[in-house]
Design an enzyme around this catalytic site. Sequence first.
Site, PDB file in Angstrom:
ATOM      1  N   PHE A  25      -6.753  35.841 133.455  1.00  0.00           N
ATOM      2  CA  PHE A  25      -7.253  36.233 134.773  1.00  0.00           C
ATOM      3  C   PHE A  25      -6.802  37.649 135.112  1.00  0.00           C
ATOM      4  CE2 PHE A  25      -6.628  35.967 139.510  1.00  0.00           C
ATOM      5  CZ  PHE A  25      -7.961  35.837 139.847  1.00  0.00           C
ATOM      6  N   SER A  93      -2.746  32.435 129.121  1.00  0.00           N
ATOM      7  CA  SER A  93      -2.719  32.288 130.575  1.00  0.00           C
ATOM      8  C   SER A  93      -3.936  31.498 131.071  1.00  0.00           C
ATOM      9  CB  SER A  93      -2.632  33.669 131.222  1.00  0.00           C
ATOM     10  OG  SER A  93      -2.288  33.566 132.582  1.00  0.00           O
ATOM     11  N   MET A  94      -4.767  32.079 131.953  1.00  0.00           N
ATOM     12  CA  MET A  94      -5.987  31.378 132.361  1.00  0.00           C
ATOM     13  C   MET A  94      -6.876  31.112 131.158  1.00  0.00           C
ATOM     14  SD  MET A  94      -9.149  32.458 134.865  1.00  0.00           S
ATOM     15  CE  MET A  94      -9.895  33.524 133.618  1.00  0.00           C
ATOM     16  N   ASP A 194       8.979  33.916 132.224  1.00  0.00           N
ATOM     17  CA  ASP A 194       7.596  34.286 132.524  1.00  0.00           C
ATOM     18  C   ASP A 194       7.510  34.487 134.026  1.00  0.00           C
ATOM     19  OD1 ASP A 194       4.830  34.216 133.136  1.00  0.00           O
ATOM     20  OD2 ASP A 194       4.400  33.004 131.377  1.00  0.00           O
ATOM     21  N   HIS A 224       5.363  37.071 130.094  1.00  0.00           N
ATOM     22  CA  HIS A 224       4.078  36.371 130.167  1.00  0.00           C
ATOM     23  C   HIS A 224       3.092  36.789 129.071  1.00  0.00           C
ATOM     24  CE1 HIS A 224       0.810  34.106 131.825  1.00  0.00           C
ATOM     25  NE2 HIS A 224       0.068  35.193 131.990  1.00  0.00           N
TER      26      HIS A 224
END
Length: 259
Positions: A25, A93-94, A194, A224
Amino acid sequence: MPVLPGAEPFRHEGGEVGVLLCHGFTGSPQSLRPWADHLAERGLTVSLPLLPGHGTRWEDMQVTGWQDWYAEVDRELRVLLERCTQVFVFGLSMGGALALRLAARHGHDIAGIAVVNPANKVHGLSAYALPVARHLVRTTKGLRSDIAKEGSEEVGYDRVPLHAAHSVRNFFRIVDTELPQVTQPLLLLHSPQDHVVPPADSARILSRVSSMDVTEVVLEQSYHVATLDHDAERIFDESDAFIGRLAPSVGKKGSSTGG
């Protein structure tokens, strides 16, 4: 709008085993490009699309939502499934949530999933304010370049459009309900430090998927965006082993090149 330098989508025509990579994202393909290049060098067919509204300017993202992002990776997956005998889906992530939803909906068509710091929930009080706040404020500060490695930068937005943030919150809720439908072999890699996605998200995913073949890897040296961080090579090595175990033809002479 012109695409930010480095944020371009990437495709590589390789052998009969394919990998779809899904970026995160407000991010771009740049965060996964070293991983994609590594897979391409191994002779795999690779697709790393640019999600709608990403990689240009945040205003373009304001008018997109999870349905647009999911439709893009779903389309790319279908292309790979026509082209390849086995297809893996990787995500950051997303992008990890996108990969998990593809797995839940496409079943045995997907040979395995590998996710790095996958997101499962929008945390904090701000999440509850989003439905109203998005009508009052257009953006909030972004979370780009959460990377421990000095000199490593992520190409993405430094502002988060709140309409898009509200959409991703809804998307995470949908994916969470679908996690029990994920049955494929799963490689989950996560960073204890993260500053974007807490370890609780990985723990939640691991507790809810139905996969019997699960490998969990802790990335001690990275934040992250671990694919651009100190543990990048570890991620590449672990994904090599994961694919090699599930698609034994990869790496054999003449079996994963050409085409």
